[in-house]
Scaffold this active site. Structure first.
Site, PDB file in Angstrom:
ATOM      1  N   ASP A 283      82.722 -13.738 -15.676  1.00  0.00           N
ATOM      2  CA  ASP A 283      83.387 -13.029 -16.769  1.00  0.00           C
ATOM      3  C   ASP A 283      84.493 -12.241 -16.063  1.00  0.00           C
ATOM      4  O   ASP A 283      84.911 -12.634 -14.969  1.00  0.00           O
ATOM      5  CB  ASP A 283      82.388 -12.120 -17.521  1.00  0.00           C
ATOM      6  CG  ASP A 283      82.926 -11.632 -18.864  1.00  0.00           C
ATOM      7  OD1 ASP A 283      82.814 -12.359 -19.857  1.00  0.00           O
ATOM      8  OD2 ASP A 283      83.462 -10.501 -18.933  1.00  0.00           O
TER       9      ASP A 283
ATOM     10  N   LYS B  15      73.812 -11.260 -20.597  1.00  0.00           N
ATOM     11  CA  LYS B  15      75.030 -10.780 -19.944  1.00  0.00           C
ATOM     12  C   LYS B  15      74.621  -9.945 -18.753  1.00  0.00           C
ATOM     13  O   LYS B  15      73.523  -9.381 -18.727  1.00  0.00           O
ATOM     14  CB  LYS B  15      75.851  -9.915 -20.906  1.00  0.00           C
ATOM     15  CG  LYS B  15      77.314  -9.866 -20.550  1.00  0.00           C
ATOM     16  CD  LYS B  15      78.005 -11.126 -20.986  1.00  0.00           C
ATOM     17  CE  LYS B  15      79.404 -11.235 -20.431  1.00  0.00           C
ATOM     18  NZ  LYS B  15      80.123 -12.332 -21.099  1.00  0.00           N
TER      19      LYS B  15
HETATM   20  O1  2IT Z   1      81.803 -14.441 -22.528  1.00  0.00           O
HETATM   21  C1  2IT Z   1      81.439 -15.593 -22.172  1.00  0.00           C
HETATM   22  O2  2IT Z   1      81.069 -16.432 -22.988  1.00  0.00           O
HETATM   23  C2  2IT Z   1      81.488 -15.896 -20.746  1.00  0.00           C
HETATM   24  N1  2IT Z   1      81.839 -15.032 -19.962  1.00  0.00           N
HETATM   25  C3  2IT Z   1      81.070 -17.243 -20.238  1.00  0.00           C
HETATM   26  C4  2IT Z   1      79.594 -17.318 -20.086  1.00  0.00           C
HETATM   27  C5  2IT Z   1      79.110 -18.580 -19.446  1.00  0.00           C
HETATM   28  O3  2IT Z   1      77.881 -18.649 -19.244  1.00  0.00           O
HETATM   29  O4  2IT Z   1      79.872 -19.480 -19.147  1.00  0.00           O
END
Ligand code: 2IT
Length: 449
Positions: free
Chosen positions: A166, A126
């Site tokens: 996100d 993240k």
């Molecule tokens: O919380 C999540 O799974 C996302 N923000 C998407 C992450 C992604 O790599 O598509």
């Protein structure tokens, strides 16, 4: 509870007392794993749990940018590469003023198990920044994204770490981030980011995927409960990308979302957010950068409740789809008092641990965890990665069919994992266990590090 599990939870709380969200998710996930740890004493020997709660690597960097009036601002950027045992790190970037190391680590930790649950080869990560996009001009957003990528680009790549969007990071931001990456690398390496525009390697259905996936998951729950989605009312929070996808798919299937929320309060639309005009208006509300749900009530003449959350509303299904810790004990009690049968988490960790336990203990309530319900987003990101490496474009039907299949499998694997471990029909523990098993197996095979 298994004593090793308990030891690690306490260790994390002692070591990271200033990271409450991270401690919360560690406690939630690990406490589900007791039966698995009981069965595998070799995990304690390899100190697997202490290893899994520590990110493989985490970057903090300065992001400096200039606003339209020439004032200079300094923000903090992060990328937490939590676990790469089953694939390149994968996870979104969040631009929101409350972003801090605790938020990054909680989201990164959740992402490990979510990504594993998809069955696809993606590790957990993240990132983001404590930058507040509210009210920023398009050029300010662009300059911020460019500066952010100048710091991040050397740590990511199609086989290394693949960020996505996100909160606060949508298609526009991904475009600016990719442009800067391409400029710095001098390569068209579009597998480095997902959630891209269609003209440069994005996937059809990616914008819809999280919301569609959540509804596909809900359909599994309803089917096993002898119910159909048609005619159901859904109380949602948020009005962003995820809620938009939920409204769209729910409307297609004859269900209706009757509440939306924002930082300013919530709206109730008894007719449902079901017409094309209403659903498209959510996109306008988001791109306006105003971050106000009252705009919906001004436009469509429905009730607006300032500074309140929609959890006192009677509906068939409750789907918290906004921030973490949106539903505390007080709201959980309201939800239980309304005899809600389906409590389907969508946002990452929308429920405090005590509220989640309380809801799960309610007779006649079915609780589904966000790391399973919202996994369709990242799963479709992994499908975007496949298309990029094949240099192919799949049709919307192909992507949607894959997404649907993945959500059905996630549901089934969660149900099976809980059953296998003597926990009955427990979608929360089942998701944690199914997600954990695959990562644990990979870590065990790859030796100590
Ligand atoms: O919380 C999540 O799974 C996302 N923000 C998407 C992450 C992604 O790599 O598509």
């Amino acid at each position: 509870m298994n004593s090793y599990v308990e030891k690690v939870i306490n260790y994390v709380k002692t070591k990271y007392p200033h990271q409450p969200e991270f401690c919360q998710t560690v406690e939630e996930v690990l406490s589900s794993l007791s039966p698995v740890i009981d069965k595998h004493p070799e995990y304690e020997k390899a100190d697997l749990l202490n290893r899994i709660v520590e990110p493989e690597r985490m970057f903090t960097f300065r992001v400096v940018w200039e606003d339209d009036n020439g004032n200079v601002h300094t923000n903090v950027g992060y990328r937490c590469q939590f676990n790469g045992a089953i694939g390149p790190y994968k996870g979104g970037l969040r631009f929101q003023k409350n972003v801090n190391p605790s938020i990054m680590k909680f989201l990164g930790f959740e992402q490990i198990f979510k990504n594993s649950l998809t069955g696809l080869p993606i590790g957990g990560a993240k990132g983001g920044a404590d930058f507040d996009p509210t009210g920023k001009s398009d050029r300010e957003i662009m300059r911020f994204c460019q500066s952010f990528m100048q710091a991040l680009y050397r740590y990511i790549g199609p086989d290394v770490d693949v960020p996505a969007g996100d909160m606060g990071v949508g298609g526009r931001e991904i475009g600016y981030l990719y442009g800067e990456y391409r400029r710095l690398k001098g390569k068209f390496e579009n597998g480095v980011l997902t959630g891209k525009g269609l003209s440069y390697g994005g996937s059809l259905i990616r914008p819809e995927a999280t919301g569609y996936g959540a509804i596909y998951y809900l359909q599994n729950v309803l089917r096993d409960d002898g119910q159909d989605i048609a005619g159901k009312t859904i109380a949602c929070s948020g009005f962003g990308n995820v809620t938009w996808g939920i409204c769209k798919k729910a409307a297609q299937l004859g269900a209706k979302v009757i509440t939306l929320s924002g930082p300013d309060g919530y709206i109730i639309d008894p007719d449902g957010v079901i017409t094309e005009e209403k659903i498209n208006y959510l996109l306008e509300m988001r791109s306006s950068g105003r971050n106000r749900v009252q705009d919906y009530s001004d436009k469509f003449g429905v009730e607006f409740h300032a500074n309140e959350k929609p959890w006192g509303i009677k509906a068939d299904v409750v789907m918290p789809s906004a921030l973490q810790n949106d539903v505390h004990m007080e709201q959980a009690k309201q939800i239980a008092a309304n005899n809600i049968r389906y409590y389907i988490e969508v946002a990452n960790m929308p429920t405090t641990n005590d509220a989640l336990q309380y809801l799960m203990s309610q007779e006649g309530m079915i609780v589904a965890p966000s790391k399973a319900v919202n996994a369709g987003g990242v799963a479709t990101s992994a499908l975007e990665m496949s298309q990029n490496s094949e240099r192919l474009v799949w049709t919307a039907e192909e992507v949607d069919a894959q997404l649907h299949k993945i959500m059905d499998t996630i549901y089934k694997n969660s149900v099976d994992a809980a059953k296998r471990n003597g926990l009955g029909y427990n979608l929360v523990a089942g998701a944690n266990i199914a997600g954990f098993e695959r990562v644990a197996d990979a870590m065990m095979q790859q030796g100590l590090f």
